[in-house]
Design a protein around this motif. Structure first.
Motif, PDB file in Angstrom:
ATOM      1  N   ALA A 225       0.817  -1.320   0.318  1.00 32.62           N
ATOM      2  CA  ALA A 225       0.234  -0.346   0.322  1.00 32.62           C
ATOM      3  C   ALA A 225       0.756   1.493  -0.394  1.00 32.62           C
ATOM      4  CB  ALA A 225      -1.013  -0.054   1.332  1.00 32.62           C
ATOM      5  N   ARG A 226       2.173   1.131   0.799  1.00 34.53           N
ATOM      6  CA  ARG A 226       1.827   2.272   0.723  1.00 34.53           C
ATOM      7  C   ARG A 226       3.176   2.507  -0.334  1.00 34.53           C
ATOM      8  NH1 ARG A 226       4.216  -0.300   5.351  1.00 34.53           N
ATOM      9  NH2 ARG A 226       3.302   0.521   7.499  1.00 34.53           N
ATOM     10  N   ALA A 227       3.815   1.938  -1.406  1.00 29.80           N
ATOM     11  CA  ALA A 227       4.320   0.949  -2.415  1.00 29.80           C
ATOM     12  C   ALA A 227       4.167   1.795  -2.997  1.00 29.80           C
ATOM     13  CB  ALA A 227       4.875   0.557  -2.905  1.00 29.80           C
ATOM     14  N   ASN A 228       2.482   1.915  -2.961  1.00 26.02           N
ATOM     15  CA  ASN A 228       2.109   2.195  -4.262  1.00 26.02           C
ATOM     16  C   ASN A 228       1.064   3.951  -4.418  1.00 26.02           C
ATOM     17  OD1 ASN A 228       1.210  -0.202  -5.377  1.00 26.02           O
ATOM     18  ND2 ASN A 228      -0.523  -0.573  -4.316  1.00 26.02           N
ATOM     19  N   ILE A 229       0.848   4.263  -2.957  1.00 23.89           N
ATOM     20  CA  ILE A 229       1.123   5.093  -2.486  1.00 23.89           C
ATOM     21  C   ILE A 229       1.799   6.258  -3.381  1.00 23.89           C
ATOM     22  CG2 ILE A 229       0.523   7.280  -0.883  1.00 23.89           C
ATOM     23  CD1 ILE A 229      -1.223   5.470   0.581  1.00 23.89           C
ATOM     24  N   ASP A 230       2.924   5.956  -2.579  1.00 24.84           N
ATOM     25  CA  ASP A 230       4.299   6.244  -3.004  1.00 24.84           C
ATOM     26  C   ASP A 230       4.690   7.438  -5.042  1.00 24.84           C
ATOM     27  OD1 ASP A 230       5.490   7.216  -0.778  1.00 24.84           O
ATOM     28  OD2 ASP A 230       6.045   5.577  -0.754  1.00 24.84           O
ATOM     29  N   ALA A 231       3.641   5.433  -5.829  1.00 25.73           N
ATOM     30  CA  ALA A 231       3.842   5.586  -6.751  1.00 25.73           C
ATOM     31  C   ALA A 231       3.039   6.555  -8.191  1.00 25.73           C
ATOM     32  CB  ALA A 231       3.453   4.524  -7.124  1.00 25.73           C
ATOM     33  N   TRP A 232       2.123   6.319  -6.465  1.00 29.10           N
ATOM     34  CA  TRP A 232       0.847   7.551  -7.669  1.00 29.10           C
ATOM     35  C   TRP A 232       1.021   8.942  -6.476  1.00 29.10           C
ATOM     36  CZ3 TRP A 232      -2.765   3.501  -5.605  1.00 29.10           C
ATOM     37  CH2 TRP A 232      -2.688   2.351  -5.990  1.00 29.10           C
ATOM     38  N   TRP A 233       1.464   9.485  -5.534  1.00 26.59           N
ATOM     39  CA  TRP A 233       1.713  10.467  -5.586  1.00 26.59           C
ATOM     40  C   TRP A 233       1.799  11.918  -5.994  1.00 26.59           C
ATOM     41  CZ3 TRP A 233      -2.004  11.196  -1.410  1.00 26.59           C
ATOM     42  CH2 TRP A 233      -1.750  12.388  -0.933  1.00 26.59           C
ATOM     43  N   PRO A 234       3.034  11.654  -7.713  1.00 25.22           N
ATOM     44  CA  PRO A 234       3.529  12.768  -8.082  1.00 25.22           C
ATOM     45  C   PRO A 234       2.131  12.864  -9.112  1.00 25.22           C
ATOM     46  CG  PRO A 234       5.291  10.720  -7.725  1.00 25.22           C
ATOM     47  CD  PRO A 234       3.829  10.127  -7.258  1.00 25.22           C
ATOM     48  N   ASP A 235       1.245  12.062  -9.187  1.00 24.33           N
ATOM     49  CA  ASP A 235      -0.165  12.216 -10.590  1.00 24.33           C
ATOM     50  C   ASP A 235      -0.551  12.948  -9.508  1.00 24.33           C
ATOM     51  OD1 ASP A 235       1.324  11.184 -13.442  1.00 24.33           O
ATOM     52  OD2 ASP A 235       1.617   9.412 -12.262  1.00 24.33           O
ATOM     53  N   ILE A 236      -1.082  12.674  -8.469  1.00 19.19           N
ATOM     54  CA  ILE A 236      -1.957  12.765  -7.390  1.00 19.19           C
ATOM     55  C   ILE A 236      -1.758  14.667  -7.802  1.00 19.19           C
ATOM     56  CG2 ILE A 236      -3.230  13.050  -5.604  1.00 19.19           C
ATOM     57  CD1 ILE A 236      -2.986  10.268  -5.682  1.00 19.19           C
ATOM     58  N   GLU A 237      -0.695  14.823  -7.066  1.00 17.29           N
ATOM     59  CA  GLU A 237      -0.524  16.713  -6.981  1.00 17.29           C
ATOM     60  C   GLU A 237      -0.415  17.093  -7.842  1.00 17.29           C
ATOM     61  OE1 GLU A 237       2.176  16.827  -3.171  1.00 17.29           O
ATOM     62  OE2 GLU A 237       3.569  15.966  -4.930  1.00 17.29           O
ATOM     63  N   ALA A 238      -0.136  16.731  -9.031  1.00 17.30           N
ATOM     64  CA  ALA A 238      -0.557  16.858 -10.701  1.00 17.30           C
ATOM     65  C   ALA A 238      -1.909  17.112 -10.930  1.00 17.30           C
ATOM     66  CB  ALA A 238       0.432  16.432 -11.566  1.00 17.30           C
ATOM     67  N   GLY A 239      -3.047  16.560 -10.488  1.00 16.38           N
ATOM     68  CA  GLY A 239      -4.292  16.581 -10.375  1.00 16.38           C
ATOM     69  C   GLY A 239      -5.415  15.690 -11.570  1.00 16.38           C
ATOM     70  N   ALA A 240      -4.370  14.835 -11.245  1.00 15.84           N
ATOM     71  CA  ALA A 240      -5.483  13.197 -12.000  1.00 15.84           C
ATOM     72  C   ALA A 240      -6.359  13.435 -10.840  1.00 15.84           C
ATOM     73  CB  ALA A 240      -4.703  12.070 -11.126  1.00 15.84           C
ATOM     74  N   GLU A 241      -7.312  13.035 -11.336  1.00 23.79           N
ATOM     75  CA  GLU A 241      -8.910  13.477 -11.380  1.00 23.79           C
ATOM     76  C   GLU A 241      -9.515  12.241 -10.752  1.00 23.79           C
ATOM     77  OE1 GLU A 241     -12.106  14.262 -13.887  1.00 23.79           O
ATOM     78  OE2 GLU A 241     -10.905  15.196 -15.654  1.00 23.79           O
ATOM     79  N   ALA A 242      -8.924  10.789 -10.711  1.00 23.65           N
ATOM     80  CA  ALA A 242      -8.813  10.142 -10.290  1.00 23.65           C
ATOM     81  C   ALA A 242      -8.616   9.046 -10.177  1.00 23.65           C
ATOM     82  CB  ALA A 242     -10.535   9.195 -10.673  1.00 23.65           C
ATOM     83  N   LEU A 243      -8.202   7.730  -9.341  1.00 21.48           N
ATOM     84  CA  LEU A 243      -7.491   6.209  -9.069  1.00 21.48           C
ATOM     85  C   LEU A 243      -8.711   5.528  -9.712  1.00 21.48           C
ATOM     86  CD1 LEU A 243      -5.348   4.115  -9.474  1.00 21.48           C
ATOM     87  CD2 LEU A 243      -5.787   5.017  -6.854  1.00 21.48           C
ATOM     88  N   VAL A 244      -8.763   4.739 -11.958  1.00 17.36           N
ATOM     89  CA  VAL A 244      -9.658   3.834 -11.363  1.00 17.36           C
ATOM     90  C   VAL A 244      -9.330   2.693 -11.880  1.00 17.36           C
ATOM     91  CG1 VAL A 244     -10.099   2.960 -13.658  1.00 17.36           C
ATOM     92  CG2 VAL A 244     -10.375   5.298 -13.550  1.00 17.36           C
ATOM     93  N   VAL A 245      -9.913   1.713 -11.207  1.00 20.37           N
ATOM     94  CA  VAL A 245      -9.672   0.457 -10.552  1.00 20.37           C
ATOM     95  C   VAL A 245     -10.129  -0.470 -11.608  1.00 20.37           C
ATOM     96  CG1 VAL A 245      -9.064  -1.462  -8.721  1.00 20.37           C
ATOM     97  CG2 VAL A 245      -8.203   0.997  -8.386  1.00 20.37           C
ATOM     98  N   ASN A 246     -10.423  -1.622 -12.310  1.00 23.20           N
ATOM     99  CA  ASN A 246     -11.326  -2.526 -12.890  1.00 23.20           C
ATOM    100  C   ASN A 246     -11.705  -3.324 -12.768  1.00 23.20           C
ATOM    101  OD1 ASN A 246      -8.675  -3.372 -14.044  1.00 23.20           O
ATOM    102  ND2 ASN A 246      -9.134  -2.528 -16.285  1.00 23.20           N
ATOM    103  N   SER A 247     -10.724  -3.608 -11.052  1.00 22.95           N
ATOM    104  CA  SER A 247     -10.422  -5.368 -10.062  1.00 22.95           C
ATOM    105  C   SER A 247     -11.640  -4.897  -9.347  1.00 22.95           C
ATOM    106  CB  SER A 247      -9.862  -5.145 -10.505  1.00 22.95           C
ATOM    107  OG  SER A 247      -9.876  -6.621  -9.796  1.00 22.95           O
TER     108      SER A 247
END
Length: 405
Positions: A225-247
């Motif tokens: 969970a921590r590794a994923n948060i670190d990986a997603w955080w730059p895009d979240i700070e850059a304004g990504a609208e959502a995290l799409v999870v199709n599973s």
């Protein structure tokens, strides 16, 4: 239900969560009516109410045994009991905390520990699972029945549009899905691209952590969970609208990141932000300007709604409604609230119970002879597809069929 937590969990956040869940239970037993394992065995200890009593005893410091663990291991974590419960008992939180405590007290034979370790290592790594599936396809006739049923056919992913829109959303790459069904993500990206949304996969994001968390390695799940948060955080700070999870299984677990990381001051708030951004594709598409360009080739279908979609994400009925609006004819499915028996690694660890649930689910899904069955979770797809009369696909493939140019 009066309770006093004792032992290592006393005075901890986990102990407080467990105590709150136990106190909310009023022993009514309504949960047993929708519990898949209770329906099969008729044993009170194989239903939520019985398991709650077992967990209460364990958390209050009473002796536990392998029998205690056996009945807890039989739980699918499907959360149907939570949907049924009139008192709002958060069973899955109590169960996750309590079973970990029981495992620590009772322990497992080395053979069981080895099996769980192997499953965790292989399934959470696309780099390992991919080659394993390739070999499995070559020797499938020689494999034991349990493993043979997990070897899915290779399906080409097809083209994947690059990032070209102002609107951007993150998308979970996944682990088992990236190896077994990469076309799920490719199709999802194509559908969203037509809506003017680019889906971005963070290169360093990996397994959501659910498999580890539920297979006696909660700390390993928390690290994922921590590794994923670190990986997603730059895009979240850059304004990504959502995290799409199709599973839906992964989406439900990521929604629980704030609980998984509740005692980590460095990640607790970030976990809440990530959880708030999680969207199953149906949440986006059901409100989008989506029009069918052609009629479905074979409109008569069945929709399989995974437990994580129904009881975890609470999105029951949404997929059928969307597909109906696009020209499909979803057929009624009996006992649609009952688990198919996949439940992560459950089908490998509890093959007899899982097999009975799978047979009943496939009979109900195929009862009206649909042209195809559409599901929303990689685990359910891998579990049902090899033995189904009708082909099993991800529901977004149905959307792609009628909306592509």
């Amino acid at each position: 239900m009066k309770t006093v937590i004792q032992g290592p969990l006393a005075g901890t956040s986990g102990g407080d969560i467990a105590a709150q869940a136990l106190r909310a239970c009023v022993h009514c037993g309504m949960c047993n009516a929708t519990c898949p394992t209770y329906q099969i065995t008729g044993d009170e200890l194989d239903g939520p109410r019985g398991r709650i009593y077992l967990l209460k005893q364990a958390l209050e410091g009473q002796p536990v045994s392998q029998t205690t663990l056996k009945h807890l291991d039989r739980c699918l974590s499907c959360r149907a009991c939570e949907t049924t419960c009139p008192s709002g008992v958060q069973y899955h939180r109590l169960y996750d905390i309590g079973r970990e405590a029981v495992v620590e007290q009772v322990g497992r034979p080395w053979t069981e520990r080895l099996v769980r370790t192997v499953i965790r290592r292989v399934t959470r790594s696309a780099a390992l699972l991919g080659p394993a599936l390739t070999v499995g396809r070559l020797v499938r006739p020689l494999l034991p029945k349990t493993l043979k049923a997990k070897v899915t056919p290779r399906i080409e992913a097809g083209p994947r549009p690059g990032p070209r829109h102002v609107r951007r959303m993150l998308m979970l790459t996944g682990c088992a899905q990236a190896a077994a069904a990469p076309h799920f993500n490719a199709v999802t990206a194509r559908v969203f691209d037509r809506l003017g949304v680019s889906l971005i996969e963070a290169p360093k994001a990996g397994c959501c952590g659910a498999v580890s968390f539920h297979l006696d390695a909660p700390h390993e799940g928390a690290d994922a969970a921590r590794a994923n948060i670190d990986a997603w955080w730059p895009d979240i700070e850059a304004g990504a609208e959502a995290l799409v999870v199709n599973s839906s299984g992964c989406a439900a677990f990521i929604r629980d990141y704030p609980d998984v990381l509740r005692d980590d001051p460095a990640y607790a708030e970030k976990a809440r932000v990530v959880a708030s951004l999680v969207r199953d594709p149906i949440q986006v598409l059901s409100t989008a300007d989506l029009e069918a360009r052609r009629a479905p080739t074979e409109p008569r279908i069945a929709v399989h709604e995974p437990c994580t979609l129904q009881h975890g994400l609470r999105l029951t009925g949404r997929i059928g409604t969307l597909l109906r609006s696009l020209g499909y004819e979803p057929q009624p499915v009996a006992d649609s609230h009952i688990c198919c028996g996949s439940a992560g690694a459950y089908s490998l660890l509890q093959p007899e119970m899982s097999g009975k649930l799978k047979a009943a689910k496939l009979a109900n899904l195929n009862a009206r002879q649909p042209a195809a069955i559409y599901t929303a979770n990689i685990g359910c797809w891998m579990h049902l597809a090899p033995d189904s009369t009708a082909p099993v696909r991800h529901w977004i493939e149905a959307v792609d069929e009628v909306t592509r140019p």
